[in-house]
Design an enzyme around this catalytic site. Structure first.
Site, PDB file in Angstrom:
ATOM      1  CG  HIS A   1       1.645   0.695   2.658  1.00  0.00           C
ATOM      2  ND1 HIS A   1       1.960   0.585   1.325  1.00  0.00           N
ATOM      3  CD2 HIS A   1       2.248  -0.335   3.284  1.00  0.00           C
ATOM      4  CE1 HIS A   1       2.741  -0.468   1.149  1.00  0.00           C
ATOM      5  NE2 HIS A   1       2.927  -1.046   2.333  1.00  0.00           N
TER       6      HIS A   1
ATOM      7  CG  ASP B   1       0.489   2.451  -1.085  1.00  0.00           C
ATOM      8  OD1 ASP B   1      -0.541   2.583  -0.385  1.00  0.00           O
ATOM      9  OD2 ASP B   1       1.564   2.056  -0.607  1.00  0.00           O
TER      10      ASP B   1
ATOM     11  N   GLY C   1       7.947  -5.243   3.030  1.00  0.00           N
ATOM     12  CA  GLY C   1       8.156  -6.288   2.039  1.00  0.00           C
ATOM     13  C   GLY C   1       8.355  -7.674   2.609  1.00  0.00           C
TER      14      GLY C   1
ATOM     15  CG  ASN D   1       4.652  -7.963   1.655  1.00  0.00           C
ATOM     16  OD1 ASN D   1       4.239  -7.132   0.874  1.00  0.00           O
ATOM     17  ND2 ASN D   1       5.116  -7.645   2.855  1.00  0.00           N
TER      18      ASN D   1
ATOM     19  CB  SER E   1       5.085  -2.260   4.739  1.00  0.00           C
ATOM     20  OG  SER E   1       3.941  -2.868   4.170  1.00  0.00           O
TER      21      SER E   1
END
Length: 186
Positions: free
Chosen positions: A155, A152, A42, A71, A5
């Site tokens: 990111h 979040d 992801g 991840n 991502s």
């Protein structure tokens, strides 16, 4: 570009991500390469390893940028599994004739000192073992700055993308220049 991502530009429009900024920088500098951004939010090193052979066959890149592992870390995947996958990704890229750049990330400190240090060491060992250039932390000077992170906390915002590019560029540009000089500008 094979990433997660962070390279797919999660939460941003396509043209805001650091990979799109990279493409514009290369155009301005007269580098003939075309970017194929095969990054998926992801994605893990195992997922990248599954997809890479077909991508290499289809696109035959002169330079392969590997930005995977975040991840794996967030999921607590054993570090040796991640290391084996990175080694295999690098080997596949090299065997296809690509120059490979490994781009690492850092984990948040809540994963514990031992795991986060071991996680960083995976990138260093994989890069050194294969003698490929390494950018140790894509989010250098970004991840610790809450103003540059989306809500979040994982990111980066659009404002951070230029910094991310500036972190990667000094290591990537010589690979691009060398491949252009050799007449392989994919």
């Amino acid at each position: 570009m094979l990433g997660d991502s962070l390279s797919a530009g999660y939460g941003l429009s396509t043209e805001q991500g650091w990979v799109a900024l990279l493409e514009r920088r290369m155009e301005r500098q007269g580098l003939p390469h075309q970017i194929v951004n095969a990054s998926i939010s992801g994605e893990t090193t195992a997922g990248g390893l599954t997809r890479l052979p077909a991508l290499l066959k289809k696109h035959r890149p002169a330079v392969l940028v590997l930005e995977l592992g975040a991840n794996d870390g967030l999921r607590g995947i054993p570090l040796q599994v991640m290391r084996n996958n990175l080694d295999a990704l690098i080997r596949l890229g090299r065997d296809s004739g690509s120059r490979v750049l490994l781009v690492g990330v850092r984990l948040p400190p809540n994963y514990g000192v031992a795991y986060t240090r071991g996680f960083q060491a995976v990138y260093k060992k994989a890069g050194a073992n294969a003698d490929v250039p390494l950018v140790p932390a894509l989010l250098k000077d970004v991840g610790e700055n809450l103003e540059l992170m989306q809500s979040d906390g994982l990111h980066p915002t659009a404002a951070a993308q230029g910094r991310m590019l500036d972190t990667v560029w000094p290591t990537l540009e010589p690979l691009l220049a060398a491949s252009a000089a050799n007449g392989s500008p994919q």
